[in-house]
Motif scaffolding. Structure first.
Motif, short mmCIF file in Angstrom:
data_model
loop_
_atom_site.label_atom_id
_atom_site.label_comp_id
_atom_site.label_asym_id
_atom_site.label_seq_id
_atom_site.Cartn_x
_atom_site.Cartn_y
_atom_site.Cartn_z
N ASN A 22 4.71 10.54 -6.25
CA ASN A 22 5.90 10.95 -6.99
C ASN A 22 5.51 11.41 -8.40
OD1 ASN A 22 7.75 10.44 -4.93
ND2 ASN A 22 8.06 8.33 -5.54
N ARG A 23 4.54 10.73 -9.01
CA ARG A 23 4.07 11.16 -10.33
C ARG A 23 3.37 12.51 -10.24
NH1 ARG A 23 2.68 5.58 -10.59
NH2 ARG A 23 0.50 6.05 -10.08
N LEU A 24 2.55 12.69 -9.22
CA LEU A 24 1.84 13.96 -9.06
C LEU A 24 2.80 15.10 -8.74
CD1 LEU A 24 -1.35 12.89 -7.07
CD2 LEU A 24 -1.18 13.47 -9.49
N ALA A 25 3.90 14.79 -8.07
CA ALA A 25 4.89 15.81 -7.73
C ALA A 25 5.52 16.42 -8.98
CB ALA A 25 5.98 15.20 -6.84
N GLU A 26 5.57 15.65 -10.05
CA GLU A 26 6.11 16.19 -11.30
C GLU A 26 5.15 17.19 -11.93
OE1 GLU A 26 7.03 12.89 -13.81
OE2 GLU A 26 8.52 12.05 -12.42
N ILE A 27 3.85 17.02 -11.65
CA ILE A 27 2.84 17.93 -12.19
C ILE A 27 2.69 19.17 -11.30
CG2 ILE A 27 0.43 18.14 -12.91
CD1 ILE A 27 0.40 15.07 -13.19
N TYR A 28 2.83 18.96 -9.97
CA TYR A 28 2.67 20.04 -9.00
C TYR A 28 3.93 20.13 -8.13
CZ TYR A 28 -2.27 19.68 -10.28
OH TYR A 28 -3.46 19.65 -10.96
N PRO A 29 5.05 20.57 -8.70
CA PRO A 29 6.32 20.55 -7.95
C PRO A 29 6.36 21.46 -6.73
CG PRO A 29 6.55 21.76 -10.03
CD PRO A 29 5.22 21.08 -10.07
N ALA A 30 5.53 22.49 -6.69
CA ALA A 30 5.58 23.45 -5.58
C ALA A 30 5.25 22.81 -4.24
CB ALA A 30 4.62 24.60 -5.85
N ASP A 90 4.40 5.83 -5.26
CA ASP A 90 4.55 5.93 -6.72
C ASP A 90 3.62 6.99 -7.29
OD1 ASP A 90 6.46 3.94 -6.75
OD2 ASP A 90 5.10 2.36 -7.43
N CYS A 91 2.37 6.96 -6.81
CA CYS A 91 1.38 7.93 -7.29
C CYS A 91 1.77 9.36 -6.92
CB CYS A 91 0.01 7.58 -6.71
SG CYS A 91 -1.28 8.78 -7.12
N LYS A 146 4.93 13.33 0.43
CA LYS A 146 3.87 12.39 0.00
C LYS A 146 2.47 12.85 0.36
CE LYS A 146 6.89 9.57 -1.77
NZ LYS A 146 8.11 10.38 -1.62
N GLY A 147 2.29 14.17 0.53
CA GLY A 147 0.96 14.69 0.80
C GLY A 147 0.66 14.91 2.27
N TYR A 148 1.60 14.56 3.15
CA TYR A 148 1.37 14.78 4.58
C TYR A 148 1.52 16.27 4.90
CZ TYR A 148 1.08 9.83 5.65
OH TYR A 148 0.66 8.52 5.71
N ALA A 187 0.83 -1.21 0.00
CA ALA A 187 0.00 0.00 0.00
C ALA A 187 0.86 1.25 0.00
CB ALA A 187 -0.94 -0.01 1.20
N LYS A 188 1.88 1.25 0.84
CA LYS A 188 2.76 2.42 0.95
C LYS A 188 3.51 2.69 -0.34
CE LYS A 188 5.52 5.57 2.83
NZ LYS A 188 5.06 6.99 2.82
#
Length: 200
Positions: free
Chosen positions: A150-158, A147-148, A165-167, A141-142
């Motif tokens: 990290n992919r979103l971080a490329e779209i929203y790097p700020a 992975d998800c 990881k969203g915490y 799960a972790k």
């Protein structure tokens, strides 16, 4: 303390755990894992106690050697609609539904669970540090959730999701103050403390 291989002898038992329950952004992920009765790995432990490198190494082992495994996802929109507790249970249900082998019993990390139709369950507080199957589920799960993010971080790097990881870290909340929310933030959560919402 060595992890226990199972709760019930001679029973097809699936361990279940979730990841991302306390995050401000991203989906909540869950995994269900059925391990062979004789499975053993000295490095297996609660995912929170392992380095990222070790988690990914173990994921490969678990996916290769498990009798069956699956992950389930509940989106931020669903979390906002039904609340995070129900979303965590739903993610586990979705993982269980995808198992290629039907378990006879479920081992659930935590102290509450919405029963899965037709399969008895046992909850275990701190189960990811007690039972191999739950520890394995926590790792799957972790890593799937990481992975998800990290992919979103490329779209929203700020928002530095590759690090937090969203915490709700300081950097994440500073970015929320400066840039606002994204489609992946959980709108039902307190994204910023009330005082900060009105600071200039």
């Amino acid at each position: 303390m060595a992890l226990l291989p199972y709760l019930n002898v001679n029973c097809v038992e699936a361990g279940c755990d979730e990841a991302g329950r306390g995050c401000l952004a991203g989906a909540v992920y869950a995994a269900a894992v059925i391990l062979p009765p004789d499975f053993h790995h000295t490095g297996l432990n609660d995912s929170k106690l392992l380095s990222a490198k070790k988690r990914y190494e173990l994921r490969t082992v678990i996916e290769r050697e498990a009798v069956a495994w699956a992950t389930g996802i509940v989106t931020p929109e669903e979390i906002d609609r039904i609340n995070i507790l129900k979303a965590s249970f739903l993610a586990m249900h979705r993982a269980i539904e995808q198992l290629k082998t039907l378990p006879e019993h479920l081992l659930i990390d935590g102290n509450r669970f919405t029963p899965f139709p037709g399969i008895p369950h046992t909850t275990a507080v701190g189960g990811d540090g007690k039972y191999m199957s739950i520890a394995a589920a926590s790792i799957l799960a972790k890593t799937a959730r990481d992975d998800c993010m990290n992919r979103l971080a490329e779209i929203y790097p700020a928002y530095q999701w590759e690090k937090n990881k969203g915490y709700p870290t300081r950097a994440h909340r500073d970015a929320l103050r400066r840039y606002g929310v994204t489609p992946y933030h959980r709108k039902s959560f307190t994204l910023l403390p009330p005082r900060q919402l009105f600071d200039s």
